[in-house]
Design a protein around this motif. Structure first.
Motif, mmCIF file in Angstrom:
data_model
loop_
_atom_site.group_PDB
_atom_site.id
_atom_site.type_symbol
_atom_site.label_atom_id
_atom_site.label_comp_id
_atom_site.label_asym_id
_atom_site.label_seq_id
_atom_site.Cartn_x
_atom_site.Cartn_y
_atom_site.Cartn_z
ATOM 1 N N ALA A 129 0.817 -1.211 0.000
ATOM 2 C CA ALA A 129 0.000 0.000 0.000
ATOM 3 C C ALA A 129 0.850 1.259 0.000
ATOM 4 C CB ALA A 129 -0.932 0.003 1.200
ATOM 5 N N GLN A 130 0.295 2.298 -0.589
ATOM 6 C CA GLN A 130 0.846 3.648 -0.496
ATOM 7 C C GLN A 130 -0.262 4.517 0.072
ATOM 8 O OE1 GLN A 130 2.012 5.469 -4.184
ATOM 9 N NE2 GLN A 130 3.461 6.839 -3.175
ATOM 10 N N GLY A 131 -0.105 4.900 1.323
ATOM 11 C CA GLY A 131 -1.193 5.559 2.016
ATOM 12 C C GLY A 131 -2.302 4.570 2.296
ATOM 13 N N ASP A 132 -3.522 4.912 1.910
ATOM 14 C CA ASP A 132 -4.669 4.024 2.133
ATOM 15 C C ASP A 132 -4.978 3.156 0.922
ATOM 16 O OD1 ASP A 132 -5.021 5.114 4.664
ATOM 17 O OD2 ASP A 132 -6.336 6.710 3.905
ATOM 18 N N SER A 133 -4.179 3.256 -0.111
ATOM 19 C CA SER A 133 -4.472 2.550 -1.356
ATOM 20 C C SER A 133 -3.438 1.463 -1.631
ATOM 21 C CB SER A 133 -4.502 3.542 -2.524
ATOM 22 O OG SER A 133 -4.698 2.877 -3.750
ATOM 23 N N VAL A 134 -3.925 0.262 -1.961
ATOM 24 C CA VAL A 134 -3.041 -0.824 -2.374
ATOM 25 C C VAL A 134 -2.662 -0.593 -3.829
ATOM 26 C CG1 VAL A 134 -2.805 -3.300 -2.740
ATOM 27 C CG2 VAL A 134 -4.065 -2.454 -0.752
ATOM 28 N N THR A 135 -1.380 -0.411 -4.068
ATOM 29 C CA THR A 135 -0.913 -0.091 -5.424
ATOM 30 C C THR A 135 -0.294 -1.281 -6.141
ATOM 31 O OG1 THR A 135 1.218 0.620 -4.549
ATOM 32 C CG2 THR A 135 -0.498 2.309 -4.792
ATOM 33 N N HIS A 136 0.208 -2.254 -5.380
ATOM 34 C CA HIS A 136 0.879 -3.397 -6.005
ATOM 35 C C HIS A 136 0.563 -4.683 -5.253
ATOM 36 C CE1 HIS A 136 3.333 0.027 -7.406
ATOM 37 N NE2 HIS A 136 3.575 -0.722 -8.474
ATOM 38 N N ALA A 137 0.627 -5.773 -5.962
ATOM 39 C CA ALA A 137 0.553 -7.109 -5.366
ATOM 40 C C ALA A 137 1.920 -7.758 -5.505
ATOM 41 C CB ALA A 137 -0.511 -7.954 -6.065
ATOM 42 N N ILE A 138 2.462 -8.200 -4.374
ATOM 43 C CA ILE A 138 3.726 -8.931 -4.372
ATOM 44 C C ILE A 138 3.375 -10.419 -4.370
ATOM 45 C CG2 ILE A 138 5.832 -9.409 -3.081
ATOM 46 C CD1 ILE A 138 5.385 -6.587 -1.778
ATOM 47 N N VAL A 139 3.831 -11.136 -5.378
ATOM 48 C CA VAL A 139 3.442 -12.536 -5.546
ATOM 49 C C VAL A 139 4.677 -13.424 -5.447
ATOM 50 C CG1 VAL A 139 2.208 -14.203 -6.976
ATOM 51 C CG2 VAL A 139 1.611 -11.763 -7.111
ATOM 52 N N LEU A 140 4.643 -14.357 -4.510
ATOM 53 C CA LEU A 140 5.722 -15.327 -4.330
ATOM 54 C C LEU A 140 5.182 -16.713 -4.671
ATOM 55 C CD1 LEU A 140 7.223 -14.132 -0.918
ATOM 56 C CD2 LEU A 140 7.881 -13.441 -3.225
ATOM 57 N N THR A 141 5.910 -17.440 -5.494
ATOM 58 C CA THR A 141 5.490 -18.770 -5.933
ATOM 59 C C THR A 141 6.617 -19.760 -5.657
ATOM 60 O OG1 THR A 141 4.217 -17.738 -7.710
ATOM 61 C CG2 THR A 141 4.589 -20.101 -7.863
ATOM 62 N N ARG A 142 6.306 -20.792 -4.879
ATOM 63 C CA ARG A 142 7.316 -21.786 -4.495
ATOM 64 C C ARG A 142 6.898 -23.163 -4.978
ATOM 65 N NH1 ARG A 142 9.590 -21.762 1.481
ATOM 66 N NH2 ARG A 142 10.744 -20.067 0.483
ATOM 67 N N ASP A 143 7.817 -23.861 -5.626
ATOM 68 C CA ASP A 143 7.575 -25.211 -6.124
ATOM 69 C C ASP A 143 7.611 -26.190 -4.953
ATOM 70 O OD1 ASP A 143 7.633 -27.729 -7.335
ATOM 71 O OD2 ASP A 143 8.762 -27.000 -9.055
ATOM 72 N N ILE A 144 6.498 -26.877 -4.720
ATOM 73 C CA ILE A 144 6.411 -27.846 -3.617
ATOM 74 C C ILE A 144 6.099 -29.244 -4.147
ATOM 75 C CG2 ILE A 144 5.731 -26.125 -1.909
ATOM 76 C CD1 ILE A 144 2.816 -27.106 -2.285
ATOM 77 N N THR A 145 6.425 -29.471 -5.418
ATOM 78 C CA THR A 145 6.031 -30.718 -6.066
ATOM 79 C C THR A 145 6.581 -31.947 -5.367
ATOM 80 O OG1 THR A 145 5.940 -29.558 -8.191
ATOM 81 C CG2 THR A 145 6.036 -31.972 -8.255
ATOM 82 N N ASN A 146 7.861 -31.933 -5.041
ATOM 83 C CA ASN A 146 8.481 -33.131 -4.457
ATOM 84 C C ASN A 146 7.824 -33.519 -3.138
ATOM 85 O OD1 ASN A 146 10.242 -33.271 -6.607
ATOM 86 N ND2 ASN A 146 11.865 -32.149 -5.566
ATOM 87 N N GLY A 147 7.611 -32.542 -2.265
ATOM 88 C CA GLY A 147 6.964 -32.836 -0.986
ATOM 89 C C GLY A 147 5.535 -33.285 -1.171
ATOM 90 N N ARG A 148 4.817 -32.649 -2.096
ATOM 91 C CA ARG A 148 3.420 -33.006 -2.333
ATOM 92 C C ARG A 148 3.303 -34.413 -2.903
ATOM 93 N NH1 ARG A 148 -1.151 -29.774 -3.084
ATOM 94 N NH2 ARG A 148 -2.963 -31.154 -3.186
ATOM 95 N N ARG A 149 4.203 -34.753 -3.816
ATOM 96 C CA ARG A 149 4.164 -36.096 -4.394
ATOM 97 C C ARG A 149 4.469 -37.154 -3.349
ATOM 98 N NH1 ARG A 149 7.218 -35.063 -10.227
ATOM 99 N NH2 ARG A 149 5.379 -34.272 -11.326
ATOM 100 N N ALA A 150 5.399 -36.855 -2.454
ATOM 101 C CA ALA A 150 5.722 -37.814 -1.391
ATOM 102 C C ALA A 150 4.500 -38.063 -0.516
ATOM 103 C CB ALA A 150 6.888 -37.298 -0.557
ATOM 104 N N GLU A 151 3.774 -36.995 -0.180
ATOM 105 C CA GLU A 151 2.560 -37.145 0.620
ATOM 106 C C GLU A 151 1.513 -37.965 -0.126
ATOM 107 O OE1 GLU A 151 1.198 -33.271 1.553
ATOM 108 O OE2 GLU A 151 2.903 -32.763 2.850
ATOM 109 N N GLU A 152 1.364 -37.705 -1.429
ATOM 110 C CA GLU A 152 0.373 -38.437 -2.210
ATOM 111 C C GLU A 152 0.728 -39.911 -2.337
ATOM 112 O OE1 GLU A 152 0.141 -36.400 -5.902
ATOM 113 O OE2 GLU A 152 -1.278 -34.887 -5.153
ATOM 114 N N GLU A 153 2.011 -40.200 -2.476
ATOM 115 C CA GLU A 153 2.435 -41.593 -2.593
ATOM 116 C C GLU A 153 2.168 -42.364 -1.302
ATOM 117 O OE1 GLU A 153 6.486 -41.402 -3.767
ATOM 118 O OE2 GLU A 153 6.042 -40.770 -5.827
#
Length: 265
Positions: A129-153
């Motif tokens: 936000a800048q003041g009372d207005s949200v001006t940007h979205a910060i987006v973080l993306t993390r690959d969790i495939t290996n852990g997710r596949r282990a759980e599914e297996e």
């Protein structure tokens, strides 16, 4: 689009002014990127900065590499242009709306980057936000495939064990195993080949499972097919006692004719 340059002798970043003189926004973009520099520079996590018009204002090297594009091909372009309108509407638009309404958004999803294929990701949207207005979205993306596949297996193994223990006989155990595996992996067809009474060849078991219609011809032909050790895909697996994966099936692959015709069609 906005660019950041280092033009002072002391190494301090100086925001460049675009033709309309929007130095304030440029400075804010720089401050956000500087604050998240340790995240943006990592090789594992993807970092992007998106403005209220859903336009990329920053993207780190990992994000560019995942898309197989240069930074200039991403920064300054709409999110929908990069992902396609259908994916944007279905997956990305709503989290962005929530983020620009002032909410943090966290979710896990399976989607496909051009250079990584279909994988699982942990995605976070943070409002800036800048003041009372949200001006940007910060987006973080993390690959969790290996852990997710282990759980599914592990989950699949537990479900298989439970289902087999509850089965009345061998054929019933095969049937429930095929169903469990196909439903867990999104496979459309599952069949089992078992040794004949003489033990000299494999024959198609009565147990099978399908998730779509139109596979009856393949099933009928499979029932009339036998494989000796080393013949066809079932025979190769039988003789080697190891899994065998064929990702690009061609006319020369070890499959019955109906399988090759289905692939060609």
């Amino acid at each position: 689009h906005l660019r950041l340059s280092r033009g002072r002798g002391d190494g301090e970043a100086v925001p460049q002014t675009n033709p309309t003189g929007e130095t304030t926004q440029s400075s804010q973009v720089h401050e956000i990127c500087q604050h998240y520099e340790s995240v943006a520079s990592t090789a594992v996590d993807c970092f992007t900065l998106i403005d209220s018009s859903y336009t990329y204002r920053e993207a780190n090297a990992a994000y560019c590499q995942a898309h197989g594009r240069s930074r200039d091909e991403i920064v300054g372009h709409k999110v929908a242009d990069l992902w396609g309108e259908a994916v944007f509407r279905a997956v990305i638009e709503q989290p962005l709306k929530q983020c620009f309404a002032g909410q943090e958004v966290h979710y896990q999803a399976r989607f496909e980057f051009p250079m990584t294929g279909l994988r699982y990701f942990d995605v976070s949207f943070f409002p800036s936000a800048q003041g009372d207005s949200v001006t940007h979205a910060i987006v973080l993306t993390r690959d969790i495939t290996n852990g997710r596949r282990a759980e599914e297996e592990v989950g699949l193994l537990l479900n298989l064990t439970r289902a087999v223990n509850e089965s009345q006989d061998f054929d019933s155990a095969l049937q429930v195993s095929l169903q469990t595996i196909c439903e867990a992996t999104d496979w459309v067809l599952g069949q089992a080949w078992t040794p004949s009474i003489e033990g000299t060849s494999l024959q198609c078991s009565s147990a099978w499972f399908r998730t779509i219609s139109g596979l009856e011809t393949l099933r009928t032909e499979a029932l009339g097919t036998t494989w000796r050790p080393g013949e066809g895909l079932p025979g190769l697996v039988w003789s080697s006692k190891k899994p065998c994966w064929i990702t690009n099936k061609t006319d020369g692959a070890p499959f019955p004719p109906a399988y090759r015709r289905a692939h060609a069609g």
